[in-house]
Design an enzyme around this catalytic site. Structure first.
Site, PDB file in Angstrom:
ATOM      1  N   ARG A  58      -8.449 -42.644  -2.270  1.00 19.96           N
ATOM      2  CA  ARG A  58      -9.365 -41.565  -1.871  1.00 19.96           C
ATOM      3  C   ARG A  58     -10.956 -41.926  -2.287  1.00 19.96           C
ATOM      4  O   ARG A  58     -11.652 -41.777  -1.436  1.00 19.96           O
ATOM      5  CB  ARG A  58      -8.802 -40.561  -3.217  1.00 19.96           C
ATOM      6  CG  ARG A  58     -10.290 -39.121  -3.045  1.00 19.96           C
ATOM      7  CD  ARG A  58      -9.673 -38.041  -3.966  1.00 19.96           C
ATOM      8  NE  ARG A  58      -8.883 -38.340  -5.144  1.00 19.96           N
ATOM      9  CZ  ARG A  58      -9.583 -38.917  -6.189  1.00 19.96           C
ATOM     10  NH1 ARG A  58     -10.785 -39.219  -6.093  1.00 19.96           N
ATOM     11  NH2 ARG A  58      -8.884 -39.142  -7.308  1.00 19.96           N
ATOM     12  N   TYR A 100     -22.302 -22.405  15.298  1.00 22.17           N
ATOM     13  CA  TYR A 100     -20.697 -22.804  15.467  1.00 22.17           C
ATOM     14  C   TYR A 100     -20.111 -21.703  14.595  1.00 22.17           C
ATOM     15  O   TYR A 100     -20.164 -21.492  13.549  1.00 22.17           O
ATOM     16  CB  TYR A 100     -20.578 -24.062  15.129  1.00 22.17           C
ATOM     17  CG  TYR A 100     -19.048 -24.209  14.938  1.00 22.17           C
ATOM     18  CD1 TYR A 100     -17.990 -23.907  16.007  1.00 22.17           C
ATOM     19  CD2 TYR A 100     -18.383 -25.086  13.701  1.00 22.17           C
ATOM     20  CE1 TYR A 100     -16.616 -23.997  15.773  1.00 22.17           C
ATOM     21  CE2 TYR A 100     -16.974 -25.063  13.527  1.00 22.17           C
ATOM     22  CZ  TYR A 100     -16.168 -24.883  14.572  1.00 22.17           C
ATOM     23  OH  TYR A 100     -14.823 -24.952  14.408  1.00 22.17           O
ATOM     24  N   ASP A 156     -26.731 -31.164  12.937  1.00 19.70           N
ATOM     25  CA  ASP A 156     -25.490 -31.244  13.686  1.00 19.70           C
ATOM     26  C   ASP A 156     -25.742 -31.887  15.012  1.00 19.70           C
ATOM     27  O   ASP A 156     -26.078 -31.247  16.077  1.00 19.70           O
ATOM     28  CB  ASP A 156     -24.582 -29.999  13.597  1.00 19.70           C
ATOM     29  CG  ASP A 156     -23.269 -30.017  14.260  1.00 19.70           C
ATOM     30  OD1 ASP A 156     -22.987 -31.121  14.982  1.00 19.70           O
ATOM     31  OD2 ASP A 156     -22.333 -29.423  13.751  1.00 19.70           O
ATOM     32  N   LYS A 172     -14.871 -34.428  18.223  1.00 18.74           N
ATOM     33  CA  LYS A 172     -15.326 -34.440  19.670  1.00 18.74           C
ATOM     34  C   LYS A 172     -15.768 -35.673  20.403  1.00 18.74           C
ATOM     35  O   LYS A 172     -14.875 -36.669  20.655  1.00 18.74           O
ATOM     36  CB  LYS A 172     -16.665 -33.535  19.698  1.00 18.74           C
ATOM     37  CG  LYS A 172     -16.219 -32.360  18.870  1.00 18.74           C
ATOM     38  CD  LYS A 172     -15.271 -31.438  19.349  1.00 18.74           C
ATOM     39  CE  LYS A 172     -15.157 -30.133  18.780  1.00 18.74           C
ATOM     40  NZ  LYS A 172     -14.886 -29.871  17.177  1.00 18.74           N
TER      41      LYS A 172
END
Length: 399
Positions: A45, A97, A169, A194
């Site tokens: 982690r 978004y 972003d 994306k």
């Protein structure tokens, strides 16, 4: 050195075996020589060699001090917002978004963080909206889905004058076309799902910090919250990034052709694409993007209804109706009922996301084939409209 060359040679060769592809370190823990004495990793982690290779690669591409990989784009956004405290305020782009809007409004607002929205394409709007509680300015540029382009350098100056952070972003442009940190941003986020991944086969998020101080805070949040990206998905994202310059070049070239075609169709009232001179932010996009304008287009139908948009998005052959974008295959979606459904209709429409708005993600198909596909779908839309006649009494009858 070109971006493509620097990118490829920023991916390390495995020191132990000489493997040219980054190995997938599928392990949960690491053997230590003594407590605290290890080879740089103690628990997966906290750190993983495959993830570290991806994070270093994206940090290099974006020109940041460090980057951190998360389980999704929203997880990366979540990590950035966790830099704030109750009582702080975010000034965000109005055309945001839907997932980010949902996170801001339904999670962080009830935890004491205020969010205000404005049209950030005019930097003066940002300056007027900021208060002494503002700690973060949130931009998408280009935005999702109406492709608004904000002047990052100008807004960065405003942020610095008010002692607040600027996060951009950069999903739509990618670091191939735009590097917000070089324009003054403090933080950059990506939905790695994306363009970075590029093949519609993974979910990933990346957050990039400009400074060592911000990097330490993000690293702490990543480890403390635990929303990390697994090693196999890190491997896939690295593999996708290897072809990122070629894919961005191809999709940008095709998107401009498609956008120009759409401007000729009477069924289309408006085309949103920064590469078009008709786009209101075209000059800003030219100034801060290089090498193209990306592969995302939005179109507003002349018949501004959900019914007309649904007819269009269900009539294409090569464009597949699906959430997401940035993959090898062309996709399209109807934001009002899909990606931005969580935004109340009045708020959504006020920001430009109309009922008749359709978003296109241009893939790697031949542009002529994509244009032909859209042409036949628009022809079907026009034919369907002609089949109906409205009587004087307002009753709908079939002609």
């Amino acid at each position: 050195m070109s971006v493509a060359t620097r990118l490829l040679h920023s991916i390390p060769v495995d020191e132990q075996t000489g493997a040219i592809a980054v190995p997938i370190y599928q392990t949960s823990t690491y053997v230590q020589e003594a407590p605290g004495v290890n080879k740089g990793f103690d628990y997966a982690r906290t750190g993983n060699p495959t993830r570290l290779a991806l994070e270093n690669l994206v940090a290099t591409l974006e020109g940041g001090h460090a980057a951190y990989a998360f389980a999704s784009g929203l997880a990366a956004i979540d990590a950035v917002v966790k830099l704030l405290s109750a009582g702080d305020q975010i000034v965000a782009i109005d055309d945001i978004y839907g997932g980010a809007f949902r996170l801001f409004e339904h999670v962080y607002r009830r935890l004491g963080i205020d969010i205000v929205y404005c049209d950030t394409t005019n930097a003066e709007n940002v300056a007027k909206t900021i208060t002494d509680k503002t700690k973060l300015i949130w931009l998408e540029s280009p935005s999702n889905p109406t492709l608004k382009v904000s002047d990052i350098a100008a807004i960065s100056a405003i942020a610095k004058a008010h002692n607040c952070l600027l996060c951009v972003d950069n999903t739509f442009a990618s670091p191939i076309l735009q590097r917000p940190i070089e324009l003054g941003a403090d933080l950059v986020v990506h939905s790695g799902t994306k363009y970075l991944g590029g093949h519609s086969d993974l979910i990933a998020g990346i957050a990039v910090a400009k400074t060592e101080e911000l990097a330490k805070e993000l690293k702490f949040i990543q480890n403390a919250s635990g929303g990390i990206l697994g090693p196999f998905d890190c491997f896939l994202t690295i593999r996708g990034i290897e072809t990122l310059p070629l894919r961005i070049e191809r999709t940008s070239t095709s998107a401009l052709e498609v956008a120009k075609f759409l401007e000729t169709r009477p069924e289309v009232a408006r085309v949103y694409y920064p590469g078009l001179e008709s786009h209101p932010n075209h000059e800003v996009a030219k100034k801060q993007q290089s090498g193209g304008f990306g592969g995302i287009i939005a179109l507003a139908l002349t018949e501004d209804t959900i019914e007309a948009a649904t007819k269009l998005v269900t009539s294409t052959k090569y464009f597949k109706l699906a959430e997401s974008l940035g993959g090898a295959k062309s996709l399209l979606c109807h934001p009002a009922t899909m990606t931005h459904k969580s935004i109340p209709a009045p708020t959504r429409q006020a920001s430009g996301v109309a009922d008749g708005l359709v978003r296109l993600s241009i893939g790697l198909e031949d542009a002529a084939d994509l244009i032909a596909d859209l042409a036949q779908a628009l022809d079907q839309l026009a034919a369907a409209k002609e089949e109906h006649v409205v009587t004087k009494e307002g009753e709908l009858v079939v002609a």
